[in-house]
Design an enzyme around this catalytic site. Structure first.
Site, mmCIF file in Angstrom:
data_model
loop_
_atom_site.group_PDB
_atom_site.id
_atom_site.type_symbol
_atom_site.label_atom_id
_atom_site.label_comp_id
_atom_site.label_asym_id
_atom_site.label_seq_id
_atom_site.Cartn_x
_atom_site.Cartn_y
_atom_site.Cartn_z
ATOM 1 N N ASP A 53 3.963 -14.898 11.258
ATOM 2 C CA ASP A 53 2.699 -15.345 10.673
ATOM 3 C C ASP A 53 1.653 -14.233 10.848
ATOM 4 O O ASP A 53 1.054 -14.088 11.910
ATOM 5 C CB ASP A 53 2.296 -16.636 11.397
ATOM 6 C CG ASP A 53 1.006 -17.227 10.878
ATOM 7 O OD1 ASP A 53 0.247 -16.511 10.201
ATOM 8 O OD2 ASP A 53 0.749 -18.406 11.179
ATOM 9 N N HIS A 69 -2.708 10.407 0.530
ATOM 10 C CA HIS A 69 -2.916 9.068 -0.018
ATOM 11 C C HIS A 69 -2.797 9.085 -1.546
ATOM 12 O O HIS A 69 -2.079 8.300 -2.132
ATOM 13 C CB HIS A 69 -4.342 8.665 0.353
ATOM 14 C CG HIS A 69 -4.482 7.233 0.695
ATOM 15 N ND1 HIS A 69 -4.036 6.721 1.887
ATOM 16 C CD2 HIS A 69 -5.023 6.212 0.015
ATOM 17 C CE1 HIS A 69 -4.308 5.441 1.919
ATOM 18 N NE2 HIS A 69 -4.901 5.105 0.779
ATOM 19 N N LYS A 95 -7.746 -1.303 11.132
ATOM 20 C CA LYS A 95 -7.085 -1.665 9.861
ATOM 21 C C LYS A 95 -5.861 -0.782 9.667
ATOM 22 O O LYS A 95 -4.798 -1.239 9.220
ATOM 23 C CB LYS A 95 -8.067 -1.511 8.700
ATOM 24 C CG LYS A 95 -7.563 -2.035 7.374
ATOM 25 C CD LYS A 95 -6.763 -1.039 6.577
ATOM 26 C CE LYS A 95 -6.337 -1.616 5.249
ATOM 27 N NZ LYS A 95 -5.409 -0.750 4.513
ATOM 28 N N GLU A 140 0.847 -1.213 0.000
ATOM 29 C CA GLU A 140 0.000 0.000 0.000
ATOM 30 C C GLU A 140 0.879 1.258 0.000
ATOM 31 O O GLU A 140 1.708 1.452 0.895
ATOM 32 C CB GLU A 140 -0.926 -0.019 1.222
ATOM 33 C CG GLU A 140 -2.010 1.042 1.135
ATOM 34 C CD GLU A 140 -3.006 0.957 2.291
ATOM 35 O OE1 GLU A 140 -3.331 -0.161 2.737
ATOM 36 O OE2 GLU A 140 -3.459 2.023 2.741
#
Ligand code: MEV
Length: 438
Positions: free
Chosen positions: A296, A393, A280, A85
């Site tokens: 993991d 962004h 998130k 991202e």
């Protein structure tokens, strides 16, 4: 219609690729060339990657970036982050710089206990099962000695085993619920091996237990597996400074900023739709470091989200207050991480990432990961409560758009100049490029 294939895993890599190319692609030669283009030219490295999983056909790249200037507990770190991202590493770096002049990040491991369970069915008298367990508890420990020997040398091992009656949830359902200390390893293999031995001991010992009736001896072990929910393996990361010190270019009124920030966190504390997105943003930082250090991330994700819902309602992992003129922002998350075993010495880039972090202990890595999550959350909330997220962004995403349009260097210079002061959107860039190309 595509045909099924028999014995696929037995085919050579070349044969697998040929089969896929012929079966699924209109121009098989192009698909084959693309797959091979991503093979490592160093055959040893490629072989290593081929053998991580079954049916490897190529490598799937994700950028490995670094966020420097993280002042954590008084020491500077450069944090490796594997993530696709666009804005995540930039945001982490910004937060790192911002807090490095405001006391830095403080991180503390609260506890390090891991959990595993043997799930079984028993149809009989509970008090007899309890007595059986009490009388055989030491045997569960002694039967696993060959497995625990090395872990004990490193200061870890099985902490405790308890019998849990779960019959209020499902008929005849019981557990051996065990807790473990696995030091610098994540411990999945160690825990699962111990659990499978517990299951064997349970079966064997119950067969000769004199107090059990014939039907009570018929204990059915359903499964033995660690839990990725580790609410007692947690770390706290925090930043704090006087409100007036929050001021900078985009924060002209620090009191107003601090209040809006705290309000934004409170919204995530009470409102699940917002909480999920808020968390998130935290996971953007957490996962990127977890992945770069060969841990993991699916386990970490599952455990952290369960933790976020521990009150019965999904809620924010981070919290913020203003008290006596001091702004404090922190998070607490469960993290079962390893810095030995698994991929840590196997994957060359994981090794490199760990070395960049000065070969941390699992506890030190927990701190770094929690800090990366907090930094990411801070950057997101700072943008959201001031300029809005899209500005930064989309500026970061501009490169992806330029690549989509195959922009050449001259076009890139003009476009970047134009969008320095104009809002980036996919269509605005498309229009601008089309005009340039007319
Ligand atoms: C985007 O990847 C993450 C954010 O949506 C997080 C947030 O909203 O807090 C910006």
């Amino acid at each position: 219609m595509n045909k099924p294939v028999a014995g696929f895993s037995k085919l050579s890599k070349e044969e697998k690729i040929n089969w896929i190319a012929k079966e699924y692609f209109s121009t098989p030669s192009e698909a084959i060339a693309l797959l091979k283009n991503y093979w490592n030219t160093d055959e040893k490295i490629q072989k290593l990657h081929d053998e991580f999983i079954e049916n490897t056909i190529t490598n799937f790249y994700i950028p490995l970036g670094v966020a420097p200037n993280f002042l954590i507990n008084g020491k500077y770190s450069t944090i490796p982050m594997a993530i696709e991202e666009s804005s995540v590493v930039a945001a982490a770096s910004k937060s790192a710089n911002y807090w490095s002049t405001r006391g830095g990040f403080k991180a503390t491991v609260i506890n390090t206990e891991k959990i595993g369970q043997v799930h079984f069915l028993y149809k009989g008298d509970l008090s007899k099962l309890q007595l059986f367990f009490a009388q055989n508890k030491a045997k569960f420990f002694s039967d696993t000695e060959s497995i625990t020997k090395n872990m004990q040398k490193r200061g870890g091992g099985i902490l405790d085993i308890v019998l849990q009656d779960k019959t209020d949830l499902l008929p005849n359902y019981y557990q051996l619920h065990a807790t473990f200390e696995t030091k610098d390893s994540m411990g999945a293999n160690f825990i699962n091996s111990c659990l499978e031995q517990f299951a064997k001991t349970l079966k064997e010992e119950s067969q000769h237990y004199a107090l059990f009736s014939e039907s009570e001896k018929e204990i059915t072990v359903i499964m033995s597996i660690l839990s990725n929910y580790v609410p007692n393996c947690t770390v706290r990361a925090e930043v704090s400074c006087p409100v007036n010190e929050l001021a900078e270019k985009h924060i002209l009124d620090p009191q107003d900023f601090a209040e809006r920030f705290v309000q934004a966190v409170q919204i995530a504390e009470v409102e699940p739709f917002r909480a999920v997105t808020h968390n998130k943003g935290i996971m953007n930082g957490v996962d990127a470091v977890v992945l770069a250090t060969g841990n993991d991330f699916r386990a970490v994700e599952a455990g952290i989200h369960a933790y976020a819902a521990k009150s019965g309602q999904y809620s924010s992992l981070s919290h913020a207050t203003i008290e006596n003129g001091i702004f404090t922002f922190w998070l607490e998350i469960p993290l079962a991480l390893g810095t030995v075993g698994g991929l840590t010495t196997l994957h060359p880039l994981v090794k490199l990432s760990l070395e960049m972090l000065k070969n941390p202990s699992a506890k030190e890595l927990m701190e770094v990961v929690a800090v990366a999550g907090l930094a990411q959350n801070f950057a997101a909330l700072r943008s959201l409560t001031t300029t809005g997220i899209q500005d930064g962004h989309m500026k970061m995403h501009l490169n992806n758009i330029l690549n989509q349009f195959g922009a050449n260097e001259d076009e890139r210079i003009l476009i970047r100049k134009h969008f320095k002061h104009n809002t980036v959107s996919h269509s605005a860039v498309a229009d601008y490029i089309n005009n340039l190309r007319k």
